[in-house]
Design an enzyme around this catalytic site. Sequence first.
Site, PDB file in Angstrom:
ATOM      1  N   PRO A 127       0.816  -1.226   0.000  1.00 12.31           N
ATOM      2  CG  PRO A 127      -0.930  -1.593   1.527  1.00 12.31           C
ATOM      3  CD  PRO A 127       0.347  -2.195   1.020  1.00 12.31           C
ATOM      4  CG  PHE A 155      -2.385  -2.775  -6.995  1.00 13.91           C
ATOM      5  CD1 PHE A 155      -3.742  -2.751  -6.709  1.00 13.91           C
ATOM      6  CD2 PHE A 155      -1.682  -1.582  -6.958  1.00 13.91           C
ATOM      7  CE1 PHE A 155      -4.387  -1.551  -6.390  1.00 13.91           C
ATOM      8  CE2 PHE A 155      -2.305  -0.385  -6.640  1.00 13.91           C
ATOM      9  CZ  PHE A 155      -3.659  -0.364  -6.345  1.00 13.91           C
ATOM     10  NE  ARG A 269     -17.062   5.099 -41.791  1.00 17.14           N
ATOM     11  CZ  ARG A 269     -18.354   5.302 -41.648  1.00 17.14           C
ATOM     12  NH1 ARG A 269     -19.214   4.316 -41.889  1.00 17.14           N
ATOM     13  NH2 ARG A 269     -18.812   6.467 -41.241  1.00 17.14           N
ATOM     14  N   GLY A 340     -13.154   6.149 -35.862  1.00 15.42           N
ATOM     15  CA  GLY A 340     -14.167   7.190 -35.681  1.00 15.42           C
ATOM     16  C   GLY A 340     -15.132   6.825 -34.570  1.00 15.42           C
ATOM     17  CD  GLU A 364       6.298  -7.011 -15.089  1.00 13.14           C
ATOM     18  OE1 GLU A 364       7.465  -7.067 -15.482  1.00 13.14           O
ATOM     19  OE2 GLU A 364       5.492  -7.955 -15.165  1.00 13.14           O
TER      20      GLU A 364
HETATM   21  N1  COS Z   1      20.056  -5.430 -11.155  1.00 12.77           N
HETATM   22  C1  COS Z   1      20.732  -5.834 -10.044  1.00 12.77           C
HETATM   23  N2  COS Z   1      20.867  -5.084  -8.929  1.00 12.77           N
HETATM   24  C2  COS Z   1      20.261  -3.885  -8.936  1.00 12.77           C
HETATM   25  C3  COS Z   1      19.535  -3.402 -10.038  1.00 12.77           C
HETATM   26  C4  COS Z   1      19.451  -4.219 -11.181  1.00 12.77           C
HETATM   27  N3  COS Z   1      18.783  -3.816 -12.257  1.00 12.77           N
HETATM   28  N4  COS Z   1      19.052  -2.178  -9.748  1.00 12.77           N
HETATM   29  C5  COS Z   1      19.465  -1.895  -8.492  1.00 12.77           C
HETATM   30  N5  COS Z   1      20.185  -2.941  -8.013  1.00 12.77           N
HETATM   31  C6  COS Z   1      20.855  -3.007  -6.702  1.00 12.77           C
HETATM   32  C7  COS Z   1      21.800  -1.836  -6.552  1.00 12.77           C
HETATM   33  O1  COS Z   1      23.060  -2.151  -7.077  1.00 12.77           O
HETATM   34  C8  COS Z   1      21.825  -1.648  -5.038  1.00 12.77           C
HETATM   35  O2  COS Z   1      22.712  -2.566  -4.448  1.00 12.77           O
HETATM   36  P1  COS Z   1      24.093  -2.046  -3.728  1.00 12.77           P
HETATM   37  O3  COS Z   1      23.623  -1.097  -2.658  1.00 12.77           O
HETATM   38  O4  COS Z   1      24.714  -3.296  -3.216  1.00 12.77           O
HETATM   39  O5  COS Z   1      24.838  -1.378  -4.812  1.00 12.77           O
HETATM   40  C9  COS Z   1      20.422  -2.042  -4.620  1.00 12.77           C
HETATM   41  O6  COS Z   1      19.896  -2.867  -5.660  1.00 12.77           O
HETATM   42  C10 COS Z   1      19.534  -0.847  -4.411  1.00 12.77           C
HETATM   43  O7  COS Z   1      19.491  -0.139  -5.622  1.00 12.77           O
HETATM   44  P2  COS Z   1      19.177   1.398  -5.692  1.00 12.77           P
HETATM   45  O8  COS Z   1      19.962   2.134  -4.667  1.00 12.77           O
HETATM   46  O9  COS Z   1      19.309   1.792  -7.115  1.00 12.77           O
HETATM   47  O10 COS Z   1      17.624   1.420  -5.243  1.00 12.77           O
HETATM   48  P3  COS Z   1      16.581   2.610  -5.189  1.00 12.77           P
HETATM   49  O11 COS Z   1      15.838   2.490  -3.923  1.00 12.77           O
HETATM   50  O12 COS Z   1      17.238   3.899  -5.526  1.00 12.77           O
HETATM   51  O13 COS Z   1      15.472   2.256  -6.322  1.00 12.77           O
HETATM   52  C11 COS Z   1      14.404   1.778  -8.397  1.00 12.77           C
HETATM   53  C12 COS Z   1      15.679   1.724  -7.509  1.00 12.77           C
HETATM   54  C13 COS Z   1      13.647   3.078  -8.341  1.00 12.77           C
HETATM   55  C14 COS Z   1      14.923   1.545  -9.783  1.00 12.77           C
HETATM   56  C15 COS Z   1      13.488   0.613  -7.948  1.00 12.77           C
HETATM   57  O14 COS Z   1      12.929   0.882  -6.691  1.00 12.77           O
HETATM   58  C16 COS Z   1      12.390   0.301  -8.939  1.00 12.77           C
HETATM   59  O15 COS Z   1      12.634  -0.377  -9.950  1.00 12.77           O
HETATM   60  N6  COS Z   1      11.157   0.744  -8.639  1.00 12.77           N
HETATM   61  C17 COS Z   1      10.007   0.360  -9.407  1.00 12.77           C
HETATM   62  C18 COS Z   1       9.445  -0.886  -8.837  1.00 12.77           C
HETATM   63  C19 COS Z   1       8.548  -1.547  -9.797  1.00 12.77           C
HETATM   64  O16 COS Z   1       8.838  -1.737 -10.967  1.00 12.77           O
HETATM   65  N7  COS Z   1       7.400  -1.926  -9.298  1.00 12.77           N
HETATM   66  C20 COS Z   1       6.433  -2.542 -10.136  1.00 12.77           C
HETATM   67  C21 COS Z   1       5.660  -3.508  -9.382  1.00 12.77           C
HETATM   68  S1  COS Z   1       6.386  -5.042  -9.301  1.00 12.77           S
HETATM   69  S2  COS Z   1       5.510  -5.960 -10.779  1.00 12.77           S
END
Ligand code: COS
Length: 384
Positions: A127, A155, A269, A340, A364
């Site tokens: 949430p 979700f 059409r 249309g 995602e």
């Molecule tokens: N592959 C492997 N490791 C990864 C990675 C990737 N693509 N992206 C990040 N990591 C690792 C980083 O290296 C970091 O590890 P270290 O601290 O050891 O270096 C750790 O994961 C945390 O990464 P980061 O600091 O980049 O995390 P953030 O909190 O800044 O967030 C985002 C990263 C915003 C990219 C992430 O939260 C995200 O993808 N959010 C969207 C979530 C999503 O898609 N939700 C959809 C619902 S699920 S179906």
Amino acid sequence: MALDADTFEQFLTTIRRFVNERLIPNEAKIAEEDAVPPEIVGEMRALGLFGLTVPEAYGGIGLTTTEEVQVLFELCRTSPAFRSVIGTNIGIGSQGIVMDGTEAQKEAYLPKIASGEMIISFALTEPDSGSDAASLRTTAIRDGDFYVINGTKRFITNAPHAQAFTLMARTDPSKKGASGVSAFIVDGGLPGISLGKPYKKMGQQGAHVCDVIFEDCRVPADAIIGGKENVGFKTAMKVLDRGRIHIGAVCVGVAERLIEESLSYAMDRKQFGERIADFQLVQAMLADSRAEAYAAKSMILDAARRRDAGEKIATEASCCKYFASEMVGRVADRAVQIHGGSGYISEYPVERFYRDVRLFRIYEGTSQIQQLVIARNMLRDAEG
Ligand code: COS
């Protein structure tokens, strides 16, 4: 190639025929009834669709990413709800186990996932934790040979049907960010797990999503993926990288269908005594959709090949998901415009697809999260 070229071509032909003969004729019915009939699920199972990406050693077909996206281009020329039936089993639900699971976990779960006997969902979102996935609050606290899980996951696609969950929970609540998160495989029938009511959605009827609530749910300690605590966020991110190429390919399949619908309507059409397909302003819309779908398809094939070659593809995966999901939104909008007034009427499939495709820009990882990942990686690369 996991399959030899001839076998793979035959497989694609079989999928195309299945989509044309079994899925497209049932689209309106599944939208109306909000359910994919069990006989179609059975046919999907018989075709091996639940095991497309599970390695052969565990009963799947073991497609490469390049092969998988080509299957999706074909399979998704119809309502996305059909893909959703198998989506979590071949994607975000299973791939954490494929990538990081122990041998025992692979043997215990993957064959059942591949056969479709078990549906598995991916439980990351909460949430108060969507785009900021690392802020998740669900806890998994060690207690002897168990972890005790508490929290709500929101979700969760396919949760109403799931017998198992790939669950991300905080094993170290003293750490606030990604580093305290672990990934688990949780059996759906355990005491302490309950489901919310399936959500009513804007589109994609036939695909089901609900909340999953954990209340003092005791999970055996060996359910932690790969046997390692506090590395679950990385597993989730790797799963999502792969998932983003997958969703990009889904968008291309749907776009191809929308283009087919647009073209055939425009050729049928007549206005001002001519086919509307002969009007240049309609042609411009058709051409823009064709060019953009082709661009998305090309980038997805490129990212898939790079992934198969072992390259890092986080940036490319986000580019694919971002571009393809925005692209199919524009293609759906043009499809309605070309139709249309009829495009606004539910008798025509484009009205339904227009609503269906809206989700692709959100789940995602939203388009804004993809932009953030792409730009952040650009800066990191530039800074060395
Ligand atoms: N592959 C492997 N490791 C990864 C990675 C990737 N693509 N992206 C990040 N990591 C690792 C980083 O290296 C970091 O590890 P270290 O601290 O050891 O270096 C750790 O994961 C945390 O990464 P980061 O600091 O980049 O995390 P953030 O909190 O800044 O967030 C985002 C990263 C915003 C990219 C992430 O939260 C995200 O993808 N959010 C969207 C979530 C999503 O898609 N939700 C959809 C619902 S699920 S179906």
